[in-house]
Scaffold this motif. Structure first.
Motif, PDB file in Angstrom:
ATOM      1  N   GLN A 151      10.919   0.737  -4.255  1.00 34.84           N
ATOM      2  CA  GLN A 151      10.583   1.956  -4.982  1.00 34.84           C
ATOM      3  C   GLN A 151       9.345   1.700  -5.839  1.00 34.84           C
ATOM      4  OE1 GLN A 151      13.498   3.616  -7.681  1.00 34.84           O
ATOM      5  NE2 GLN A 151      12.486   5.610  -7.651  1.00 34.84           N
ATOM      6  N   HIS A 152       8.428   2.644  -5.825  1.00 32.41           N
ATOM      7  CA  HIS A 152       7.207   2.485  -6.615  1.00 32.41           C
ATOM      8  C   HIS A 152       7.496   2.910  -8.069  1.00 32.41           C
ATOM      9  CE1 HIS A 152       2.528   2.706  -6.594  1.00 32.41           C
ATOM     10  NE2 HIS A 152       3.023   1.765  -7.370  1.00 32.41           N
ATOM     11  N   THR A 153       8.307   2.100  -8.734  1.00 31.88           N
ATOM     12  CA  THR A 153       8.854   2.483 -10.042  1.00 31.88           C
ATOM     13  C   THR A 153       7.807   2.648 -11.138  1.00 31.88           C
ATOM     14  OG1 THR A 153       9.555   0.191 -10.024  1.00 31.88           O
ATOM     15  CG2 THR A 153      11.287   1.818 -10.041  1.00 31.88           C
ATOM     16  N   ALA A 154       6.711   1.881 -11.052  1.00 27.49           N
ATOM     17  CA  ALA A 154       5.730   1.953 -12.137  1.00 27.49           C
ATOM     18  C   ALA A 154       4.662   3.022 -11.887  1.00 27.49           C
ATOM     19  CB  ALA A 154       5.070   0.594 -12.342  1.00 27.49           C
ATOM     20  N   ALA A 155       4.837   3.820 -10.832  1.00 26.20           N
ATOM     21  CA  ALA A 155       3.841   4.860 -10.559  1.00 26.20           C
ATOM     22  C   ALA A 155       4.526   6.129 -10.056  1.00 26.20           C
ATOM     23  CB  ALA A 155       2.797   4.348  -9.575  1.00 26.20           C
ATOM     24  N   CYS A 156       4.379   6.442  -8.760  1.00 28.08           N
ATOM     25  CA  CYS A 156       4.840   7.737  -8.265  1.00 28.08           C
ATOM     26  C   CYS A 156       6.352   7.819  -8.047  1.00 28.08           C
ATOM     27  CB  CYS A 156       4.126   8.066  -6.954  1.00 28.08           C
ATOM     28  SG  CYS A 156       4.628   6.994  -5.603  1.00 28.08           S
ATOM     29  N   ARG A 157       7.042   6.695  -8.128  1.00 28.64           N
ATOM     30  CA  ARG A 157       8.501   6.602  -7.978  1.00 28.64           C
ATOM     31  C   ARG A 157       9.023   6.931  -6.572  1.00 28.64           C
ATOM     32  NH1 ARG A 157      10.714   5.018 -12.442  1.00 28.64           N
ATOM     33  NH2 ARG A 157      12.802   5.373 -11.636  1.00 28.64           N
ATOM     34  N   LYS A 161       0.842  -1.198   0.000  1.00 29.48           N
ATOM     35  CA  LYS A 161       0.000   0.000   0.000  1.00 29.48           C
ATOM     36  C   LYS A 161       0.878   1.249   0.000  1.00 29.48           C
ATOM     37  CE  LYS A 161      -3.988   1.836   2.492  1.00 29.48           C
ATOM     38  NZ  LYS A 161      -4.796   1.562   3.707  1.00 29.48           N
ATOM     39  N   CYS A 162       1.028   1.848  -1.169  1.00 31.96           N
ATOM     40  CA  CYS A 162       1.821   3.064  -1.292  1.00 31.96           C
ATOM     41  C   CYS A 162       1.047   4.203  -0.630  1.00 31.96           C
ATOM     42  CB  CYS A 162       2.062   3.362  -2.768  1.00 31.96           C
ATOM     43  SG  CYS A 162       2.833   4.963  -3.048  1.00 31.96           S
ATOM     44  N   PRO A 163       1.680   4.979   0.269  1.00 34.03           N
ATOM     45  CA  PRO A 163       0.969   6.075   0.947  1.00 34.03           C
ATOM     46  C   PRO A 163       0.412   7.096  -0.053  1.00 34.03           C
ATOM     47  CG  PRO A 163       3.063   5.658   2.018  1.00 34.03           C
ATOM     48  CD  PRO A 163       3.051   4.835   0.763  1.00 34.03           C
ATOM     49  N   ILE A 164       0.984   7.151  -1.254  1.00 35.23           N
ATOM     50  CA  ILE A 164       0.494   8.120  -2.235  1.00 35.23           C
ATOM     51  C   ILE A 164      -0.526   7.502  -3.184  1.00 35.23           C
ATOM     52  CG2 ILE A 164       1.197   9.575  -4.201  1.00 35.23           C
ATOM     53  CD1 ILE A 164       3.841  10.007  -2.645  1.00 35.23           C
ATOM     54  N   CYS A 165      -0.236   6.298  -3.683  1.00 33.86           N
ATOM     55  CA  CYS A 165      -1.072   5.707  -4.743  1.00 33.86           C
ATOM     56  C   CYS A 165      -2.086   4.683  -4.255  1.00 33.86           C
ATOM     57  CB  CYS A 165      -0.198   5.037  -5.792  1.00 33.86           C
ATOM     58  SG  CYS A 165       1.187   6.035  -6.316  1.00 33.86           S
ATOM     59  N   GLY A 166      -1.931   4.201  -3.034  1.00 34.67           N
ATOM     60  CA  GLY A 166      -2.828   3.159  -2.568  1.00 34.67           C
ATOM     61  C   GLY A 166      -2.263   1.764  -2.792  1.00 34.67           C
TER      62      GLY A 166
HETATM   63 ZN   LIG Z   1       3.163   5.256  -5.311  1.00 35.74          ZN
END
Ligand SMILES: [Zn+2]
Ligand SMILES: Cc1cc2nc3c(=O)[nH]c(=O)nc-3n(C[C@H](O)[C@H](O)[C@H](O)COP(=O)(O)OP(=O)(O)OC[C@H]3O[C@@H](n4cnc5c(N)ncnc54)[C@H](O)[C@@H]3O)c2cc1C
Lengths: 419, 93
Positions: free
Chosen positions: B56-62, B4-9
């Motif tokens: 690292q959330h490489t495929a989204a917010c990075r 669960k990315c704090p930015i993207c969910g």
């Molecule tokens: Zn993210």
């Protein structure tokens, strides 16, 4: 116990195969041994065998927390090869290959070593050049290698798609004809039986839960089956290395544990009579004697002790398999599983004395310890018996990381999941 | 596995790239002690159980995330942002 032979097979056939003796004893642990090996995988058992057979050590025990063959020795995709680039690695693995070639006779157990070849595919001119270099390095060290053209590959492996209208066309490949596959369980059972016949006590369901030390010196072990003292303790526990070494007070090592998965399809008629590896991604595929296609790829990529993996890797390797062999696309998968591999920081193994007095370490086998089993057993036995490395494992030290002498085959740096 | 990315969910783990152990800290660049650098580059605790690690959330917010995950069950207990945004993540992924 008598030798296995055509005669013993015939004799036992007359009694309906009901009178075979179990292949190794189930002794109670004694209080004291000269050498105790922790871990009854292929490496631990081979080490015990060579310690007794070559180095004349009596009074050896192998302690295994579960049943023999439940670890990586029974979970791997059984590829045996010596197609390395760095001299230290080619020499070690080529020595292992030579031991494989005589192994069934040596341990009087059919390990079904099948020298069907291992072919690495090249998809770019640069990769083909790199394979030529590696092949030459292998030839110079006395291993065998041949560079194959696309036409030759297409002729030898009819199911493989060699058309050029694809993202990663096959331009050629590096083949090692003497490489191949073997029966994984036979290595565990065969070395167990051979070690047992040399008087080694193989003690199953005996987990090491602590080390007994005198100052820094290891003098014995606490196990779930009581205290055992030993003049020398060898650790050979693959994916559990960090845990076991922690019990000895070694908090950190240049090793991470990762999960590597393997997959088997429903059985087919003979389709692939060699081992093929995809060069643009990571996939290796072969066909078992039962007809199932056995394949695997990369580790899942994050630290894991779970012995099971996640779906993305499966999708990835299945996609690579179908890219190479489009006729596999509608096959069903029969089984899949994971094993915990001890990924070292440079992708090469560690076989050394120490890091504490009385302690010896065999670890860091990454994806490739099955083929190493005979040589690792021999070299680890030598190191334990002589208190110094065999020539072949003299580079596999633990302090090479500190000294800047890493053996990084792929040049990927200290990132375990990339080796 | 989902993180669960704090930015993207909550997203599939395949959107993220694993970086590794988040407890190792790079020594100060002026530090010339070889042992400290050796520990930073090569030595790992490799625990069986809770592990603090960077993804690292490489495929989204990075964003680079600090994830606490159990290496036996793969259960994730917390995800946090790194850097100046630290502390804005959530417990119980
Ligand atoms: Zn993210
Ligand atoms: C999916 C997969 C595919 C692979 N494919 C290949 C391949 O194609 N070719 C190749 O060369 N290699 C391959 N490998 C790697 C190879 O299987 C391993 O490197 C090798 O088997 C490791 O040595 P081992 O057999 O001694 O390990 P293991 O069989 O894992 O033995 C270690 C033993 O230690 C025991 N142990 C752990 N902790 C304790 C304790 N506290 N007390 C007592 N005992 C303990 C474990 O129960 C285990 O039985 C593969 C691995 C996996 C997982």
């Amino acid at each position: 116990m008598s030798d296995y032979s055509a005669f013993s097979l015939l004799k036992n056939a007359f009694s309906g195969h009901r009178n075979w003796k179990s292949a190794w004893r189930k002794p109670e642990p004694r209080e004291n041994y000269e050498v105790v090996i922790i871990g009854g995988g292929g490496h631990g058992l081979a080490t015990a065998y060579y310690l007794a057979k070559i180095y004349g050590v009596r009074n050896i025990a192998v302690l295994e927390k579960g049943n023999l063959g439940g670890g990586n020795v029974g979970r791997n995709t059984t590829i045996v090869r010596s197609n390395y680039l760095l001299p230290a690695n080619i020499r070690f693995y080529e020595y292992s290959m030579k031991l494989w070639e005589g192994l069934s006779r040596e341990i009087n157990y059919n390990v079904m070593f099948s020298q069907r070849g291992v072919l690495n595919l090249a998809h770019t001119p640069g990769q083909l050049d790199e394979y030529a270099r590696r092949g030459n390095a292998m030839l110079m060290e006395g291993a065998d290698a041949e560079l194959l053209s696309r036409e030759e590959i297409s002729r030898r492996i009819p199911g493989l798609y060699t058309g050029q209208d694809t993202r990663f066309p096959i331009l050629g490949g590096l083949n090692q004809p003497r490489a191949g596959t073997a029966r994984h369980d036979a290595i565990a059972w065969g070395y167990a039986r051979a070690a047992d016949r040399q008087g080694v006590d193989i003690i199953e369901n005996c987990e090491v839960i602590g080390f007994i030390k005198d100052g820094d010196t290891v003098t014995g072990l606490n196990t779930t089956r009581g205290e055992i003292s030993a003049a020398k303790v060898g650790v050979s526990v693959a994916g559990s290395t960090s845990n076991v070494m922690k019990l000895a007070g070694i908090d950190k090592l240049p090793i991470e544990s990762h999960v590597l998965q393997a997959f088997v399809t429903e059985p087919l008629k003979p389709l692939i009579d060699t081992v093929v590896t995809f060069g643009a991604g990571h996939l290796y595929i072969s066909q078992s004697d039962k007809g199932g296609l056995v394949f695997g790829g990369d580790v899942d990529g994050y630290n894991s002790y779970a012995q099971r993996g996640n779906l993305p890797i499966f999708e990835h390797v299945a996609a690579a398999a179908v890219t190479m062999f489009p006729n596999l696309s509608r096959l069903r998968l029969l089984r899949n599983w994971g094993g915990i591999v001890d990924m070292s920081m440079d992708g090469s193994p560690i076989i050394c004395k120490g890091p504490l007095p009385g302690l010896y370490l065999n670890a860091g086998w990454c994806y490739g310890g099955f083929k190493a089993t005979p040589a690792a057993g021999h070299c680890f036995a030598h190191t334990i018996a002589k208190d110094e490395p065999h020539e072949l494992n003299s580079k596999y030290t633990l302090d090479r990381f500190f000294n800047g002498n890493e053996l990084d085959e792929n040049g990927t740096g200290p990132i375990p999941a990339l080796h | 596995m989902k993180i669960k990315c704090p930015i993207c969910g909550k997203r599939e783990a395949s959107e993220y790239t694993y970086i590794g152990d988040a407890t190792v800290k790079r020594p100060d660049v002026n530090n010339t002690d070889e042992q400290s650098w050796f520990e930073y580059v090569f030595q790992r605790r490799n625990p069986r159980g809770d592990h603090e690690e960077h993804w690292q959330h490489t495929a989204a917010c990075r964003s680079i995330l600090k994830v606490k995950r159990n290496t036996v069950t793969h259960k994730i207990s917390s995800v946090d942002l790194e850097g100046p945004w630290q502390g804005q993540g959530e417990e119980n992924n």
